[in-house]
Scaffold this active site. Structure first.
Site, PDB file in Angstrom:
ATOM      1  N   LYS A  98       0.880  -1.172  -0.260  1.00 35.09           N
ATOM      2  CA  LYS A  98      -0.033   0.042   0.008  1.00 35.09           C
ATOM      3  C   LYS A  98       0.908   1.292   0.144  1.00 35.09           C
ATOM      4  O   LYS A  98       2.111   1.309   0.540  1.00 35.09           O
ATOM      5  CB  LYS A  98      -0.862   0.006   1.173  1.00 35.09           C
ATOM      6  CG  LYS A  98      -0.425  -0.118   2.407  1.00 35.09           C
ATOM      7  CD  LYS A  98      -0.011   1.435   3.113  1.00 35.09           C
ATOM      8  CE  LYS A  98       0.355   1.505   4.525  1.00 35.09           C
ATOM      9  NZ  LYS A  98       1.194   2.646   5.058  1.00 35.09           N
ATOM     10  N   ASP A 126      -2.577  -2.549  10.003  1.00 32.94           N
ATOM     11  CA  ASP A 126      -2.798  -2.466   8.442  1.00 32.94           C
ATOM     12  C   ASP A 126      -3.517  -3.562   7.642  1.00 32.94           C
ATOM     13  O   ASP A 126      -3.611  -3.626   6.359  1.00 32.94           O
ATOM     14  CB  ASP A 126      -1.438  -1.875   7.799  1.00 32.94           C
ATOM     15  CG  ASP A 126      -1.168  -0.593   8.032  1.00 32.94           C
ATOM     16  OD1 ASP A 126      -2.072   0.167   8.449  1.00 32.94           O
ATOM     17  OD2 ASP A 126       0.029  -0.352   8.041  1.00 32.94           O
TER      18      ASP A 126
HETATM   19  P1  ATP Z   1       3.727  -0.293   8.018  1.00 35.61           P
HETATM   20  O1  ATP Z   1       3.118   0.748   7.000  1.00 35.61           O
HETATM   21  O2  ATP Z   1       2.461  -1.362   8.393  1.00 35.61           O
HETATM   22  O3  ATP Z   1       4.374   0.397   9.459  1.00 35.61           O
HETATM   23  P2  ATP Z   1       6.059  -1.019   7.166  1.00 35.61           P
HETATM   24  O4  ATP Z   1       6.481  -1.142   5.627  1.00 35.61           O
HETATM   25  O5  ATP Z   1       6.677   0.271   7.851  1.00 35.61           O
HETATM   26  O6  ATP Z   1       4.669  -1.171   7.511  1.00 35.61           O
HETATM   27  P3  ATP Z   1       6.882  -3.549   7.503  1.00 35.61           P
HETATM   28  O7  ATP Z   1       8.002  -3.905   6.757  1.00 35.61           O
HETATM   29  O8  ATP Z   1       5.510  -4.458   7.380  1.00 35.61           O
HETATM   30  O9  ATP Z   1       6.928  -2.239   7.930  1.00 35.61           O
HETATM   31  O10 ATP Z   1       7.390  -4.398   9.006  1.00 35.61           O
HETATM   32  C1  ATP Z   1       8.337  -3.650   9.673  1.00 35.61           C
HETATM   33  C2  ATP Z   1       8.844  -4.751  11.053  1.00 35.61           C
HETATM   34  O11 ATP Z   1       7.874  -5.817  11.135  1.00 35.61           O
HETATM   35  C3  ATP Z   1      10.266  -5.266  10.775  1.00 35.61           C
HETATM   36  O12 ATP Z   1      10.972  -4.776  12.016  1.00 35.61           O
HETATM   37  C4  ATP Z   1      10.063  -6.827  10.840  1.00 35.61           C
HETATM   38  O13 ATP Z   1      10.943  -7.347  11.689  1.00 35.61           O
HETATM   39  C5  ATP Z   1       8.569  -7.018  11.415  1.00 35.61           C
HETATM   40  N1  ATP Z   1       7.934  -7.940  10.821  1.00 35.61           N
HETATM   41  C6  ATP Z   1       7.297  -9.251  11.221  1.00 35.61           C
HETATM   42  N2  ATP Z   1       6.618 -10.025  10.311  1.00 35.61           N
HETATM   43  C7  ATP Z   1       7.148  -9.287   8.905  1.00 35.61           C
HETATM   44  C8  ATP Z   1       6.893  -9.455   7.862  1.00 35.61           C
HETATM   45  N3  ATP Z   1       6.466 -10.757   7.245  1.00 35.61           N
HETATM   46  N4  ATP Z   1       7.505  -8.944   6.879  1.00 35.61           N
HETATM   47  C9  ATP Z   1       8.008  -7.679   6.944  1.00 35.61           C
HETATM   48  N5  ATP Z   1       8.328  -7.470   8.423  1.00 35.61           N
HETATM   49  C10 ATP Z   1       7.830  -8.185   9.315  1.00 35.61           C
END
Ligand code: ATP
Length: 302
Positions: A14, A138
């Protein structure tokens, strides 16, 4: 019919077309107002029947342990359905981590959709969303996809008509941002940016891309301290983006383009300076089965 042995699910990343912090909720949580858009960049998740539960994410540094959103989703599914079964899960991770693009939430949504189909559990979308909300704010959006106004903690979704045709050039710098740290910084510093999410919803309903871009903004951008954001934004605007902003709690920055060729030129130019650059379009769906073929929801590039 023989039971399915294997399913493959695509779950889109997203982007936030806007993000505002509109208040504090009990427990220190932030009340948000956002417009979220699913895009044609996907996690690809394959799940096989198995007696135990296992997860592999080839090439990814994200630990495949019980903190992983995919494992959490599988445990929540088996607990809720009472099924005494397991799953062998493989995630081809394509969405950058700590980018504000909800890759972890997409993985959880894909597992819920995949297990539901693999085991014929027939859980409804609202049951999947309720399970998903317990894993991450999310996840309900990752299940619904398309274009949504998202409020509350991120769990109150209002589906919108498809966003007007456009292109996104998304740039991920060489660092990620932790979501809790981004909100802690907001609590210390606040923001002068408060996008008009209602105006952006109206722009989407009217199919008005210029008004959508004019209402874009992210209240977490100033306080994030993300050093590359201003430079990336300037480069995207210089290449003709209608607007450029950080998505979610960062660190990725998106440029919104009316024309494909400008978006491609921007992507090519920025690739020489930034490690990960993606070109994507809006996607009208959320996490969905691609094998065996599931219902089609919109066109997408893979
Ligand atoms: P959001 O916008 O939902 O905050 P994001 O892109 O900032 O998402 P993600 O990459 O979805 O963050 O997640 C980041 C953190 O979640 C990481 O520190 C990671 O270790 C943990 N995590 C747990 N499971 C997963 C997964 N399947 N994929 C990615 N990160 C994960």
């Amino acid at each position: 019919m023989l039971p399915r042995q294997m399913v493959t699910v695509l779950a889109p990343a997203k982007l936030n077309l806007s993000l505002d912090v509109v208040g504090l909720l009990p427990g220190g949580y932030h009340a948000l107002d956002m417009v979220m858009q699913a895009i044609t960049l996907y996690e690809r998740v394959t799940i096989r029947r198995s007696e135990g539960l296992s997860l592999r994410m080839p090439g990814s540094r994200v630990p495949a342990n019980d903190k992983n959103t995919a494992i959490k989703a599988a445990l929540a599914f088996f607990h809720y359905t009472g099924l005494l079964a397991g799953a062998e899960m493989v995630i081809e991770k394509r969405v950058p981590v700590r980018a504000g693009m909800a890759g972890g939430s997409a993985d959880a949504a894909a597992v819920l959709v995949g297990l539901n189909a693999l085991y014929g559990a027939n859980l409804s979308m609202s049951e999947l969303c309720a399970l998903g909300a317990g894993i991450g704010a999310d996840v309900p959006f990752a299940l619904m996809g398309g274009s949504c106004r998202v409020q509350g903690l991120g769990d109150l979704l209002k589906p919108l008509p498809p966003c007007p045709d456009c292109w996104f050039t998304v740039v991920m710098p060489d660092y990620g941002i932790s979501t809790p740290e981004a909100f802690a910084a907001y609590d210390r510093v606040g923001s002068t940016v408060h996008p008009d999410c209602a105006a952006q919803e109206a722009a989407i309903r009217a199919g008005d891309l210029a008004a959508l871009a004019a209402a874009a903004g992210n209240a977490l951008e100033e306080c994030s301290g993300a050093k590359a954001t201003p430079a990336i934004r300037q480069e995207l605007l210089a290449h003709g983006a209608l607007c450029a902003l950080m998505t979610g709690s960062g660190a990725a920055v998106l440029g919104l383009f009316r024309e494909e060729d400008k978006a491609r030129q921007a992507a090519q130019a920025l690739q020489s300076r930034w490690p990960q650059v993606y070109l994507a379009r809006p996607d009208r769906g959320g996490a969905r089965l691609v094998f065996p073929s599931g219902p089609k929801s919109g066109s997408f590039l893979v």
